[in-house]
Design an enzyme around this catalytic site. Structure first.
Site, PDB file in Angstrom:
ATOM      1  CE  LYS A 196      -3.594   2.438   2.553  1.00  0.00           C
ATOM      2  NZ  LYS A 196      -4.654   2.347   3.553  1.00  0.00           N
ATOM      3  CE  LYS A 223      -3.661   7.989   6.936  1.00  0.00           C
ATOM      4  NZ  LYS A 223      -4.834   7.098   6.741  1.00  0.00           N
ATOM      5  CD  GLU A 239       5.642  -3.778   3.659  1.00  0.00           C
ATOM      6  OE1 GLU A 239       4.949  -4.635   4.213  1.00  0.00           O
ATOM      7  OE2 GLU A 239       6.149  -2.817   4.268  1.00  0.00           O
ATOM      8  CE  LYS A 254      -6.089   1.877  -0.501  1.00  0.00           C
ATOM      9  NZ  LYS A 254      -6.563   1.849   0.855  1.00  0.00           N
TER      10      LYS A 254
HETATM   11  C1  PBG Z   1      -7.435   3.647   5.715  1.00  0.00           C
HETATM   12  C2  PBG Z   1      -7.748   3.424   4.305  1.00  0.00           C
HETATM   13  C3  PBG Z   1      -7.552   4.330   3.258  1.00  0.00           C
HETATM   14  C4  PBG Z   1      -8.091   3.755   2.131  1.00  0.00           C
HETATM   15  C5  PBG Z   1      -8.566   2.501   2.477  1.00  0.00           C
HETATM   16  N1  PBG Z   1      -8.335   2.293   3.832  1.00  0.00           N
HETATM   17  C6  PBG Z   1      -7.009   5.703   3.295  1.00  0.00           C
HETATM   18  C7  PBG Z   1      -5.664   5.913   3.799  1.00  0.00           C
HETATM   19  O1  PBG Z   1      -4.854   4.998   3.941  1.00  0.00           O
HETATM   20  O2  PBG Z   1      -5.386   7.049   4.124  1.00  0.00           O
HETATM   21  C8  PBG Z   1      -8.145   4.426   0.791  1.00  0.00           C
HETATM   22  C9  PBG Z   1      -9.232   3.996  -0.101  1.00  0.00           C
HETATM   23  C10 PBG Z   1      -9.504   4.907  -1.247  1.00  0.00           C
HETATM   24  O3  PBG Z   1      -8.863   5.959  -1.446  1.00  0.00           O
HETATM   25  O4  PBG Z   1     -10.424   4.579  -1.986  1.00  0.00           O
HETATM   26  N2  PBG Z   1      -6.551   2.852   6.350  1.00  0.00           N
END
Ligand code: PBG
Length: 330
Positions: A196, A223, A239, A254
């Site tokens: 991610k 983050k 990962e 993602k």
């Molecule tokens: C939170 C989370 C996020 C998304 C899914 N779970 C946002 C982030 O990590 O800040 C993003 C999903 C999207 O943008 O459609 N842990």
């Protein structure tokens, strides 16, 4: 050297194109992310994601039936948490009567065949909008993992089929797996967000849940200490392999379109199913261009989903799931 190749022969008409088509998209590929809110009779539009709504549980019930009738078999669930329930521990996340837990029960009651994949991360519950517990300006790893384990157990107890940890803390997959085994939840699976990236494409999602990191000089403004640098590729492999080792059932990459190279690489390396998340910003870009008449909505939706599948995805988390299902069922 001369040859007689005429590659266009295989594109000459729709029938031959259908016969040699390499990638097939069906509703079986989709997981729809859904947003849930408190109250009743509520269906609120999310302004940065035209066509996406936050539902209260009573209205979500009908939507779940509808989705299932379109052939959508899985939902990834997010809740909008009221400000007064947010703190730095995230404890509302494992309230047995919390909104997520009630949602899981309602969905399994309404449509037992609908697979539930609740999000596991602290951000919607955090006063700071981070995925973990904060101390001295740091997002703590191990105390956050302990919280995520409690959260996951409470989802399993409420009837979740899978949990979907999206937090990127180290070691949380094995910790959740171990707790599930200890508590008899042998059949509850883990969809692990393995690769991610720290991505600006999550913007619209954060406004949907009001979960963006808050502006405060004492906490990290982004983050990047837990989500990955988008310039890296070998790190994604590490990962993914770690999470496979720790017992993840499904591996998530993602965002989607920005990472087709990563999807293709991971496909070569693992045998587990790969899920890819076409995130909120990807959705918003297509919708905005379509609303302006700059892109053809239906064609671009299907093209983007096919390319994610072609790269190697087995499952696609997409806000287009219902719209794409309608297009595919035509
Ligand atoms: C939170 C989370 C996020 C998304 C899914 N779970 C946002 C982030 O990590 O800040 C993003 C999903 C999207 O943008 O459609 N842990």
């Amino acid at each position: 050297m001369m040859n007689f190749n005429r590659n266009r022969r295989m594109r000459a008409n729709q029938s031959i194109r259908d016969l040699v088509r390499e990638t097939t998209l069906t509703t079986n590929d989709f997981v729809l992310p859904i947003f849930v809110m408190e109250g009743s009779g509520k269906k609120e539009p999310i302004s940065s994601m035209p066509g996406v709504y936050r539902y209260s549980l009573d209205l979500l019930k009908n939507e779940i039936k509808d989705l299932y009738s379109y052939g959508i078999k899985a939902v990834n669930i997010y809740v909008k948490v009221s400000d007064h329930l947010k703190d730095n521990t995230g404890k509302e996340a494992w309230n047995p009567n919390g909104l997520m837990q009630d949602t899981l029960k309602m969905i399994k009651d309404t449509e037992p065949g609908m697979i539930t994949m609740p999000d596991v991360a602290l951000d919607p519950y955090s006063i700071y909008g981070h995925d973990g517990i904060i101390e001295n300006g740091q997002v703590l790893n191990d105390p956050t993992v302990e919280a995520l384990v409690k959260m996951s157990l409470s989802h399993a107890e409420a009837g979740a089929d899978f949990v979907a940890p999206s937090d990127m803390m180290d070691g949380r997959v094995v910790a959740i797996r171990e707790a599930f085994e200890e508590h008899g939840h042998h059949n509850v699976g883990i969809v692990s967000y393995a690769a991610k990236y720290a991505s600006a494409f999550y913007g619209p999602f954060r406004s949907a849940l009001d979960s963006a990191p808050v502006e405060n000089a004492n906490i990290p403004k982004d983050k990047k200490t837990y989500q990955m640098d988008f310039a890296n590729s070998r790190e994604a492999i590490r990962e993914v392999l770690d999470d496979v080792d720790e017992g993840a059932d499904i591996i998530m990459i993602k965002p989607g379109l920005p990472n087709l190279d990563i999807i293709a690489k991971v496909r070569e390396l693992i045998t587990q199913p790969i899920a890819v998340y076409q995130v909120s910003g990807e959705y918003a870009m297509i919708k905005a261009a379509a609303q302006n008449g700059w892109l053809e909505n239906d064609k671009v939706i299907l093209e983007s989903l096919h390319s994610i599948k072609r790269a190697g995805a087995d499952l696609i988390f997409t806000y287009f799931a219902k719209e794409a299902a309608q297009l595919l069922n035509k």
